[in-house]
Design a protein around this motif. Structure first.
Motif, PDB file in Angstrom:
ATOM      1  N   ALA A  19      -6.677 -10.846   1.094  1.00 25.80           N
ATOM      2  CA  ALA A  19      -6.611 -12.297   0.892  1.00 25.80           C
ATOM      3  C   ALA A  19      -6.602 -12.651  -0.595  1.00 25.80           C
ATOM      4  N   VAL A  20      -7.346 -11.902  -1.386  1.00 32.46           N
ATOM      5  CA  VAL A  20      -7.455 -12.199  -2.816  1.00 32.46           C
ATOM      6  C   VAL A  20      -6.306 -11.579  -3.613  1.00 32.46           C
ATOM      7  N   LEU A  21      -6.069 -10.296  -3.436  1.00 31.47           N
ATOM      8  CA  LEU A  21      -5.087  -9.594  -4.265  1.00 31.47           C
ATOM      9  C   LEU A  21      -3.679  -9.601  -3.683  1.00 31.47           C
ATOM     10  N   GLY A  22      -3.559  -9.848  -2.393  1.00 33.14           N
ATOM     11  CA  GLY A  22      -2.256  -9.859  -1.743  1.00 33.14           C
ATOM     12  C   GLY A  22      -1.918  -8.507  -1.127  1.00 33.14           C
ATOM     13  N   ASP A  23      -1.147  -8.560  -0.072  1.00 32.66           N
ATOM     14  CA  ASP A  23      -0.774  -7.345   0.642  1.00 32.66           C
ATOM     15  C   ASP A  23      -0.012  -6.363  -0.242  1.00 32.66           C
ATOM     16  N   SER A  24       0.896  -6.853  -1.064  1.00 27.69           N
ATOM     17  CA  SER A  24       1.704  -5.953  -1.900  1.00 27.69           C
ATOM     18  C   SER A  24       0.823  -5.117  -2.810  1.00 27.69           C
ATOM     19  N   HIS A  25      -0.133  -5.764  -3.470  1.00 35.18           N
ATOM     20  CA  HIS A  25      -1.018  -5.035  -4.376  1.00 35.18           C
ATOM     21  C   HIS A  25      -1.838  -4.001  -3.611  1.00 35.18           C
ATOM     22  N   VAL A  26      -2.443  -4.418  -2.505  1.00 31.12           N
ATOM     23  CA  VAL A  26      -3.298  -3.506  -1.734  1.00 31.12           C
ATOM     24  C   VAL A  26      -2.470  -2.362  -1.156  1.00 31.12           C
ATOM     25  N   ASN A  27      -1.275  -2.655  -0.673  1.00 27.45           N
ATOM     26  CA  ASN A  27      -0.412  -1.600  -0.139  1.00 27.45           C
ATOM     27  C   ASN A  27      -0.063  -0.583  -1.220  1.00 27.45           C
ATOM     28  N   ARG A  28       0.235  -1.063  -2.448  1.00 24.35           N
ATOM     29  CA  ARG A  28       0.521  -0.144  -3.561  1.00 24.35           C
ATOM     30  C   ARG A  28      -0.696   0.719  -3.868  1.00 24.35           C
ATOM     31  N   ALA A  29      -1.868   0.095  -3.924  1.00 23.52           N
ATOM     32  CA  ALA A  29      -3.095   0.837  -4.215  1.00 23.52           C
ATOM     33  C   ALA A  29      -3.350   1.884  -3.135  1.00 23.52           C
ATOM     34  N   GLN A  30      -3.168   1.513  -1.885  1.00 26.71           N
ATOM     35  CA  GLN A  30      -3.403   2.461  -0.792  1.00 26.71           C
ATOM     36  C   GLN A  30      -2.401   3.610  -0.815  1.00 26.71           C
ATOM     37  N   SER A  31      -1.139   3.301  -1.129  1.00 23.86           N
ATOM     38  CA  SER A  31      -0.140   4.374  -1.139  1.00 23.86           C
ATOM     39  C   SER A  31      -0.344   5.328  -2.314  1.00 23.86           C
ATOM     40  N   ALA A  32      -1.028   4.860  -3.359  1.00 21.89           N
ATOM     41  CA  ALA A  32      -1.302   5.715  -4.514  1.00 21.89           C
ATOM     42  C   ALA A  32      -2.621   6.480  -4.379  1.00 21.89           C
TER      43      ALA A  32
END
Length: 135
Positions: A19-32
């Protein structure tokens, strides 16, 4: 994807983080994420996002303002930029951030605030440029 054995705190943390950082940011962090930093990612999801950011006493806007001020005072440039971008989701305005950074200047030092102001200006300009005209 959240593992079915994840704690309730982790699940809440992931929802708040998105909700705060956005799905795109969290998805990038998770994939890394690797085996090496997985425990760290779990820790910040549960502790920072599931426990602190999910508490009801402050709004996401208020937490955003406090977080940016603290990160600026600590000289955490990448984190300042990330949380300034997150203001699009938290409702913190450029005026809110300006006021927080004035506090940083007084309580943590002019150089820290000056540098954070440069970062915030750059990020807000990038966000404005990415917004389609007419919105």
């Amino acid at each position: 994807m959240i593992d079915s054995s994840a704690s309730d705190r982790y699940r809440q943390g992931m929802a708040t983080r998105r909700a705060v950082l956005g799905d795109s940011h969290v998805n990038r962090a998770q994939s890394a994420t690797t085996e090496f930093d997985q425990p760290f990612q779990d820790l910040i999801t549960e502790a920072a996002w599931g426990h602190v950011w999910s508490r009801p006493a402050l709004t996401k806007r208020e937490r955003s303002i406090v977080t940016i001020a603290l990160l600026a005072a600590l000289g955490q440039d990448e984190e300042v930029a990330m949380h300034v971008r997150a203001t699009a989701n938290t409702g913190a305005t450029p005026e809110d951030i300006r006021e927080a950074l004035l506090h940083v200047a007084i309580y943590a030092g002019v150089p820290a605030a000056n540098h954070a102001i440069k970062i915030a200006k750059r990020v807000f300009a990038e966000m404005d440029a990415a917004t389609p005209k007419g919105e």
